[in-house]
Scaffold this active site. Structure first.
Site, PDB file in Angstrom:
ATOM      1  CG  ASP A  63     -49.155 -14.570 102.999  1.00  0.00           C
ATOM      2  OD1 ASP A  63     -49.704 -14.968 101.947  1.00  0.00           O
ATOM      3  OD2 ASP A  63     -48.411 -15.280 103.683  1.00  0.00           O
ATOM      4  N   GLY A  64     -50.403 -12.141 100.069  1.00  0.00           N
ATOM      5  CA  GLY A  64     -49.758 -11.847  98.792  1.00  0.00           C
ATOM      6  C   GLY A  64     -48.949 -13.047  98.317  1.00  0.00           C
ATOM      7  CG  ASP A  93     -52.786 -15.538  98.606  1.00  0.00           C
ATOM      8  OD1 ASP A  93     -53.335 -14.689  97.855  1.00  0.00           O
ATOM      9  OD2 ASP A  93     -51.849 -15.258  99.373  1.00  0.00           O
ATOM     10  CG  HIS A 144     -56.702 -29.439 106.108  1.00  0.00           C
ATOM     11  ND1 HIS A 144     -56.144 -30.288 107.030  1.00  0.00           N
ATOM     12  CD2 HIS A 144     -55.670 -28.675 105.637  1.00  0.00           C
ATOM     13  CE1 HIS A 144     -54.833 -30.053 107.121  1.00  0.00           C
ATOM     14  NE2 HIS A 144     -54.532 -29.083 106.273  1.00  0.00           N
ATOM     15  CD  GLU A 186     -49.295 -17.711  96.953  1.00  0.00           C
ATOM     16  OE1 GLU A 186     -48.197 -17.786  96.365  1.00  0.00           O
ATOM     17  OE2 GLU A 186     -49.433 -17.188  98.074  1.00  0.00           O
ATOM     18  CG  HIS A 196     -60.315 -14.004 102.513  1.00  0.00           C
ATOM     19  ND1 HIS A 196     -58.981 -13.967 102.800  1.00  0.00           N
ATOM     20  CD2 HIS A 196     -60.767 -15.175 103.009  1.00  0.00           C
ATOM     21  CE1 HIS A 196     -58.633 -15.079 103.434  1.00  0.00           C
ATOM     22  NE2 HIS A 196     -59.711 -15.824 103.577  1.00  0.00           N
ATOM     23  CG  HIS A 202     -52.408 -30.410 102.344  1.00  0.00           C
ATOM     24  ND1 HIS A 202     -51.424 -31.092 103.020  1.00  0.00           N
ATOM     25  CD2 HIS A 202     -52.878 -29.486 103.212  1.00  0.00           C
ATOM     26  CE1 HIS A 202     -51.314 -30.601 104.250  1.00  0.00           C
ATOM     27  NE2 HIS A 202     -52.183 -29.613 104.385  1.00  0.00           N
ATOM     28  CD  GLU A 203     -55.379 -26.242 102.253  1.00  0.00           C
ATOM     29  OE1 GLU A 203     -56.296 -25.982 103.070  1.00  0.00           O
ATOM     30  OE2 GLU A 203     -54.170 -26.207 102.569  1.00  0.00           O
TER      31      GLU A 203
HETATM   32 ZN    ZN Z   1     -60.107 -17.535 104.503  1.00  0.00          ZN
HETATM   33 ZN    ZN Z   2     -52.660 -28.445 105.939  1.00  0.00          ZN
HETATM   34 CA    CA Z   3     -49.827 -16.060  99.944  1.00  0.00          CA
END
Ligand code: ZN
Ligand code: ZN
Ligand code: CA
Length: 597
Positions: A292-293, A319, A342, A322, A285, A338-339
């Site tokens: 990874d699917g 992703d 970051h 999911e 992307h 969580h993200e």
């Molecule tokens: Zn990315």
């Molecule tokens: Zn993390």
């Molecule tokens: Ca995945």
């Protein structure tokens, strides 16, 4: 996706880049001598050696390409301006723009939280071994075999993580292996519960950042001492109604904003600066980390400036393949919470139960440790410099029209004792430069945090006192961050060791320290070792004992001043646990690693 803007800015703008490399265990001053680089494992000349390479600019595509031309693998990024590389034979041909080359010391690989788990030499704890990203499963097994620890691999673990049940001595021995990057407490749920899912790590332009890094870069503060961030939904998953996706992600932003001085607002353009652009995307992307699917990686998020450049900084990619849900697996809110950590600049915590622990669990709220980490970067909600208890009134206008400070904000921490038997302490220091009034926040790496009392006695001297700092047994890193009225901040870290067993009830102060040799890792030529040192205990020291990982043990001569002699050493690595006992049966220990040539 690699960007050259950082290097470009250095050329045209004279931007000064910070020099320090912040590890969880210490701050490396890039450019200064740090002693041997950890090659104590008896690597042969052909073995791969992991090194830290710090540039005088943000590592760009040219730098990364030059490594691959030399057969060197970049295994991680490490703020500031550093990468961790795997160099065949330890050979690093010179390249332009390199400021410093060093390595992780064995002691850098032991999470400060690990000491809490051990009271007796035979005590074991569940620990995650993080290997460098290029270390294969076979090489991991070889390391585990060498130290006689079984590597457990629950399906949820990342491929560079293994779970071990190990003694302090075994962990010290694992840390000597070049392949090992870091050791930190395992969430017990990882052994029994498949609900935990690994975070793939946090992206920077130069790669994923290791668990050993201590990320200290948040977004700069705006004139009102808050960080105002935008968010923009560029694509959402069709598996959940779009409005639900958006409200769940915004709820995650709000959870952070509730506890710290962050303000999230929607913006109309994805490429706006200081904006978290949220994208649900499949496969490749447009950045170097394709999804990874179903399963595997769920999401990745890019750190704020200066670790990443605009406009990728802060962006959150999820992703699209999911099985996303609101309130069930895979829970959008838990992953976004969580993200979002970051996105605001927080790295991975070593503490099981934290939202920022590297394995996602179902979470409804932040932990005290998560909140403390965010407050170190952004302060308390709706508090700014003007909320600090200063002795003279703050600038009442708060209009942000303060003239620029002629001198950079500077903090000096008073060097207090490096170890203590008190579980509550104060740290003092002084502030200069910048633009008064100041405010000062503190936070320990064990979740204790608060605001310091700032006192300006004259124009020249501003002092502060951070009191009520709660320590836990073992090493405590206390990060003190000062903010001035011109959105500038500066941080210093003091490390204090609390010498006490972690038994129930009040702290029982016993301490032990080796003074000769004083280093915790050292080479030895002979077959026997003599170690001497000191021990302290309020109830009086009754004896000091020693035990080697190979099973030899004995009692040292002396108590307050002790000497352990005739400790037998095997060729190679020997871990020795020294333990002091007081007259009431309380104890404390310290471990040494002697490498016999
Ligand atoms: Zn990315
Ligand atoms: Zn993390
Ligand atoms: Ca995945």
């Amino acid at each position: 996706m690699y960007r050259r803007a950082g290097a470009f800015a250095l050329l045209i703008g004279g931007v000064v880049f910070a020099q320090d490399i912040h590890l969880k265990t210490r701050t490396l001053q890039g450019g200064s001598a740090t002693g041997p680089t950890g090659d104590t494992t008896g690597d042969t000349d052909t073995a791969t050696v992991h090194k830290i390479v710090q540039f005088d600019h943000a590592a760009g595509a040219d730098d990364l390409d030059s490594f691959s031309r030399d057969g060197i693998t970049v295994v991680a990024a490490l703020p500031d301006n550093a990468v961790v590389v795997a160099a065949p034979g330890g050979q690093l041909p010179p390249r332009p723009g390199v400021r410093w080359i060093g390595g992780l010391q064995p002691s850098d690989k032991l999470s400060p939280l690990l000491g809490l788990a051990f009271q007796q030499p035979e005590d074991t704890a569940a620990v995650i071994v993080e290997f460098h990203a290029d270390v294969t499963a076979g090489q991991q097994e070889t390391v585990g075999g060498a130290e006689q620890v079984a590597l457990l691999r629950p399906a949820v673990l990342r491929s560079n993580h293994a779970l071990v049940q190990a003694t302090a001595a075994q962990l010290a021995a694992l840390a000597l292996h070049d392949e090992v990057a870091y050791l930190f407490p395992a969430d017990p749920a990882l052994l029994t519960d498949a609900e935990a899912i690994a975070c793939a790590g946090i992206a920077s332009n130069a790669g994923i950042i290791g668990q050993y890094a201590n990320i200290v870069h948040g977004w700069s503060l705006d004139a009102d001492n808050a960080a105002h961030l935008g968010y923009f939904f560029s694509s959402v998953t069709p598996k959940v109604p779009a409005l639900t996706v958006q409200s769940e992600v915004v709820r995650a932003f709000s959870e952070w904003a509730k506890h710290t001085n962050l303000i999230f607002q929607p913006v109309a353009i994805a490429s706006s600066p200081r904006t978290v652009t949220v994208k649900f995307v499949s496969g490749a992307h447009g950045d170097p980390w394709p999804f990874d699917g179903p399963g595997g990686t769920l999401a990745h998020t890019f750190y704020p400036v200066p670790i990443n450049t605009e406009t990728i900084a802060g962006d959150m990619h999820l992703d699209a393949d999911e099985n996303w849900h609101a309130g069930g697996d895979i829970d959008i809110y838990s992953v976004a919470l969580h993200e979002a950590g970051h996105a605001i600049g927080l790295g991975h915590s070593d503490k099981p139960g934290d939202v920022m622990y590297p394995y996602y669990r179902s979470h409804s709220a932040l932990s005290a440790n998560d909140i403390g980490a965010a407050q170190t970067l952004y302060g308390l909600p709706d508090s700014g410099a003007s909320a600090a208890p200063v002795t003279k009134p703050a600038n009442p206008t708060g209009s942000g029209a303060t003239p620029p400070a002629p001198v950079a904000l500077r903090m000096v921490l008073d060097p207090g004792p490096a170890s203590t038997t008190l579980s509550g302490i104060s740290v003092t220091g002084t502030l200069s430069g910048g633009t008064a009034p100041y405010s000062v926040q503190w936070q320990t790496d064990h979740g204790s945090s608060g605001k310091a009392l700032v006192q300006t006695s004259s124009q020249a001297a501003t002092s502060f006192t951070a009191s009520g700092i709660t320590l836990v047994n073992g090493a405590n890193a206390i990060t003190v961050t000062a903010f001035d009225a011109a959105q500038k901040s500066t941080s210093e870290v003091a490390t204090v060791v609390l010498q006490a067993p972690s038994g129930a009830g009040p702290a029982l102060p016993v301490g032990i320290k080796a003074t000769n040799p004083a280093a915790s890792v050292f080479p030895v030529n002979g077959a026997f070792l003599t170690v001497s040192g000191t021990a302290t205990g309020v109830a009086g020291i009754s004896r000091v004992t020693w035990q080697t990982a190979a099973g030899a043990s004995g009692v040292a001569a002396g108590t307050d001043h002790w000497q352990a002699s005739q400790i037998p050493l095997l060729t190679g690595t020997n871990t020795i646990v020294l333990k002091a006992w007081d007259t009431k049966g309380n104890s404390a220990w310290t471990a040494l690693v002697a490498t016999r040539r």
